[in-house]
Scaffold this motif. Structure first.
Motif, PDB file in Angstrom:
ATOM      1  N   ARG A   7       0.826  -1.206   0.000  1.00 37.59           N
ATOM      2  CA  ARG A   7       0.000   0.000   0.000  1.00 37.59           C
ATOM      3  C   ARG A   7       0.868   1.267   0.000  1.00 37.59           C
ATOM      4  O   ARG A   7       1.741   1.441   0.843  1.00 37.59           O
ATOM      5  N   GLY A   8       0.629   2.137  -1.000  1.00 40.97           N
ATOM      6  CA  GLY A   8       1.202   3.479  -0.988  1.00 40.97           C
ATOM      7  C   GLY A   8       2.655   3.583  -1.407  1.00 40.97           C
ATOM      8  O   GLY A   8       3.319   4.576  -1.103  1.00 40.97           O
ATOM      9  N   ALA A   9       3.164   2.599  -2.135  1.00 41.55           N
ATOM     10  CA  ALA A   9       4.572   2.662  -2.564  1.00 41.55           C
ATOM     11  C   ALA A   9       4.710   3.582  -3.771  1.00 41.55           C
ATOM     12  O   ALA A   9       3.793   3.717  -4.591  1.00 41.55           O
ATOM     13  N   GLY A  14       7.894   7.091  -8.699  1.00 40.71           N
ATOM     14  CA  GLY A  14       6.889   8.038  -9.168  1.00 40.71           C
ATOM     15  C   GLY A  14       5.747   8.199  -8.183  1.00 40.71           C
ATOM     16  O   GLY A  14       5.957   8.267  -6.967  1.00 40.71           O
ATOM     17  N   GLU A  15       4.531   8.221  -8.707  1.00 44.18           N
ATOM     18  CA  GLU A  15       3.362   8.436  -7.868  1.00 44.18           C
ATOM     19  C   GLU A  15       3.086   7.220  -6.985  1.00 44.18           C
ATOM     20  O   GLU A  15       3.425   6.092  -7.320  1.00 44.18           O
ATOM     21  N   ALA A 346      13.347   5.269 -12.042  1.00 42.86           N
ATOM     22  CA  ALA A 346      12.988   4.519 -13.249  1.00 42.86           C
ATOM     23  C   ALA A 346      14.244   4.137 -14.016  1.00 42.86           C
ATOM     24  O   ALA A 346      14.340   3.043 -14.582  1.00 42.86           O
ATOM     25  N   GLY A 347      15.240   5.031 -14.020  1.00 44.20           N
ATOM     26  CA  GLY A 347      16.519   4.721 -14.654  1.00 44.20           C
ATOM     27  C   GLY A 347      17.260   3.615 -13.936  1.00 44.20           C
ATOM     28  O   GLY A 347      17.899   2.764 -14.565  1.00 44.20           O
ATOM     29  N   VAL A 348      17.185   3.609 -12.608  1.00 34.97           N
ATOM     30  CA  VAL A 348      17.808   2.529 -11.830  1.00 34.97           C
ATOM     31  C   VAL A 348      17.152   1.194 -12.176  1.00 34.97           C
ATOM     32  O   VAL A 348      17.828   0.180 -12.367  1.00 34.97           O
ATOM     33  N   ALA A 349      15.812   1.187 -12.258  1.00 34.08           N
ATOM     34  CA  ALA A 349      15.101  -0.039 -12.616  1.00 34.08           C
ATOM     35  C   ALA A 349      15.530  -0.537 -13.992  1.00 34.08           C
ATOM     36  O   ALA A 349      15.670  -1.748 -14.223  1.00 34.08           O
ATOM     37  N   ASP A 350      15.772   0.398 -14.910  1.00 34.66           N
ATOM     38  CA  ASP A 350      16.222   0.034 -16.250  1.00 34.66           C
ATOM     39  C   ASP A 350      17.611  -0.586 -16.208  1.00 34.66           C
ATOM     40  O   ASP A 350      17.856  -1.643 -16.800  1.00 34.66           O
ATOM     41  N   ARG A 351      18.548   0.056 -15.492  1.00 34.32           N
ATOM     42  CA  ARG A 351      19.952  -0.379 -15.499  1.00 34.32           C
ATOM     43  C   ARG A 351      20.218  -1.587 -14.611  1.00 34.32           C
ATOM     44  O   ARG A 351      21.176  -2.316 -14.824  1.00 34.32           O
ATOM     45  N   MET A 352      19.369  -1.803 -13.598  1.00 36.35           N
ATOM     46  CA  MET A 352      19.633  -2.886 -12.646  1.00 36.35           C
ATOM     47  C   MET A 352      18.620  -4.018 -12.707  1.00 36.35           C
ATOM     48  O   MET A 352      18.758  -5.004 -11.990  1.00 36.35           O
ATOM     49  N   SER A 353      17.616  -3.887 -13.583  1.00 32.62           N
ATOM     50  CA  SER A 353      16.615  -4.943 -13.694  1.00 32.62           C
ATOM     51  C   SER A 353      16.261  -5.234 -15.144  1.00 32.62           C
ATOM     52  O   SER A 353      16.527  -6.320 -15.651  1.00 32.62           O
ATOM     53  N   ALA A 354      15.677  -4.257 -15.828  1.00 32.71           N
ATOM     54  CA  ALA A 354      15.160  -4.515 -17.172  1.00 32.71           C
ATOM     55  C   ALA A 354      16.254  -4.885 -18.163  1.00 32.71           C
ATOM     56  O   ALA A 354      16.167  -5.921 -18.844  1.00 32.71           O
ATOM     57  N   LYS A 355      17.301  -4.066 -18.246  1.00 29.68           N
ATOM     58  CA  LYS A 355      18.328  -4.335 -19.258  1.00 29.68           C
ATOM     59  C   LYS A 355      19.171  -5.565 -18.953  1.00 29.68           C
ATOM     60  O   LYS A 355      19.461  -6.349 -19.868  1.00 29.68           O
ATOM     61  N   PRO A 356      19.608  -5.785 -17.704  1.00 33.55           N
ATOM     62  CA  PRO A 356      20.334  -7.045 -17.477  1.00 33.55           C
ATOM     63  C   PRO A 356      19.493  -8.274 -17.760  1.00 33.55           C
ATOM     64  O   PRO A 356      20.010  -9.279 -18.252  1.00 33.55           O
ATOM     65  N   ALA A 357      18.198  -8.187 -17.480  1.00 37.32           N
ATOM     66  CA  ALA A 357      17.318  -9.314 -17.806  1.00 37.32           C
ATOM     67  C   ALA A 357      17.231  -9.516 -19.309  1.00 37.32           C
ATOM     68  O   ALA A 357      17.233 -10.652 -19.803  1.00 37.32           O
TER      69      ALA A 357
END
Length: 428
Positions: A7-9, A14-15, A346-357
């Motif tokens: 709840r509320g993260a 972002g929002e 969002a950039g951290v999520a890209d560099r540490m999750s989305a792109k390595p995956a």
């Protein structure tokens, strides 16, 4: 599995949103959500990210269980917010056959703290002379797609070309430890002013840069994919930037320690700062941060390299190279990239999750935080600041360069396909 309502993260920083997990899947993302019987996690002010993915982890098993095992390494990964790690091949025996990579893969399945994807060796025994069983490892239950002799460079251009040609057939990738061996014989630290003053053998930047330049040209010639492990110099950044401008299929990683630490720390002669590639200069650090921000460097990878106490608590020349990093990586990235304004979450999520995956083809990982996606998630208290205490690490080893250093951020929860592996900072 029961339902979990976060709840509320702040999703990706972002929002604020509520996220409902039902079984292994994110069921709903929105505001004012409720679910009868759900476990409620109050996450106001915290940041929710997709589970982190590390393309460069040393789990040491089989053969060096005194420094790490698949169990302890994946527990460390979960503590750091990771839901998937790629295990390097420099084990004993080397992961150069289908049998060894399947052993590591099955150990990961058994322990369940995060997914473990083995990386296969490029050459037999990491000796650089004969290609390993690349096809057999790919076709095994482990489904290997990434191959690396990390710890050693594939310095023979013919062998490197053949490896690139071979993996192209099934969409694989060769991850290169860029180190020209003849230029780094006896090297103890970065070659520069500090090495000259201390009288330690220097590891010149050109030893990395020359291999990267050769390999991106080979990748272009073959039409295959090459990945640069732990890129560490400003010159390497420029070569990768040039290669990408030509459309060459190259990706690159940077470690957290190369984003923060410099060779000035070697003046202490503390072997905790001995690593390969070595800590570089402040100029290199700034270039790496800028390159990660603008996308020239694709991802952050830990190069988590655990060593037992006796291998690091000795004189500098005799000490092993490497640092543990899974449990501090996100904090260092927050310190160097987010708190400096170079990246948002969002950039951290890209560099540490989305792109390595994406690079490693880790199915189900690095996915958006949205309905219908696997519930691989990490919740971070970004307002937290505290001193690093390796006594509390889940890793079997304690060779961190951050002991006693104050860093921001703390992973409070990690979920792997809806199952909590970390709750309130404690492993389940």
């Amino acid at each position: 599995m029961s339902k979990i309502l976060i709840r509320g993260a702040k999703v990706l920083g972002g929002e604020q949103r509520d996220v409902l997990i039902d079984g292994e899947t994110i069921a709903e993302v929105g505001t004012g959500l409720s679910a009868e019987g759900a476990e409620v996690i109050e996450a106001e002010g915290k940041v929710l990210l997709p589970g982190l993915v590390d393309l460069h982890t040393h789990l040491r098993e089989p053969g060096r269980e005194d420094s790490e095992t698949v169990l302890t390494g994946t527990r460390a990964a979960a503590s750091g917010g990771y839901t998937a790690v790629f295990a390097m091949a420099n084990t004993f025996p080397v992961a150069d056959t289908a049998g060894v990579v399947e052993q590591v893969w099955r150990l990961g399945k058994e322990h369940g703290y995060c997914d473990v994807q083995p990386i296969g060796a490029v050459t037999v025994g990491l000796e650089g002379r004969k290609l390993a069983e690349l096809g057999a490892m790919h076709e095994s239950a482990a489904g290997v797609t990434v191959f690396s002799d990390d710890g050693k460079c594939v310095d023979d251009a013919v062998i490197m070309r053949r490896a690139l040609e071979y993996v192209k057939a099934f969409g694989g990738i060769v991850a290169q430890h860029a180190q020209e061996p003849r230029l780094t014989e006896g090297a103890q630290m970065n070659e520069g002013v500090v090495s000259a003053e201390l009288g330690l053998g220097g590891w010149p930047a050109v030893a990395e840069e020359s291999i990267i330049a050769r390999d991106v040209l080979l990748a272009e010639h073959v039409g295959s994919r090459v990945h640069i492990c732990h890129l560490s110099t400003a010159g390497s950044v420029e070569i990768v930037r040039w290669a990408k401008s030509r459309g060459i299929q190259v990706t690159a990683e940077v470690t957290p320690h190369h984003l923060l630490l410099t060779d000035e720390l070697v003046r202490t002669y503390n072997p905790v700062y001995k690593v390969n590639p070595p800590l570089r200069t402040e100029r290199d650090v700034m270039a790496l941060r800028e390159a990660l921000a603008d996308g020239t460097i694709d991802i952050v990878a830990t190069d988590h390299a655990p060593h037992p106490h006796e291998d690091k608590d000795c004189e500098w020349a005799a000490a092993a190279m490497g640092m543990v990093g899974l449990e501090t990586a996100l904090s260092v990235v927050q310190e160097t990239m987010v708190d400096t304004g170079l990246l948002d979450w969002a950039g951290v999520a890209d560099r540490m999750s989305a792109k390595p995956a994406q690079i490693g083809q880790a199915t189900g990982h690095g996915r958006p935080v949205s309905a219908g996606e696997p519930a691989n998630l990490t919740l971070v208290d970004t307002a937290y600041r505290g001193q690093v205490d390796p006594a509390g690490f889940a890793s079997r080893s304690r060779n961190t360069p951050y002991q006693g250093r104050e860093l921001p951020g703390r992973v409070t929860h990690t979920w792997l396909r809806g199952k909590a592996t970390l709750v309130d900072g404690k492993l389940t």
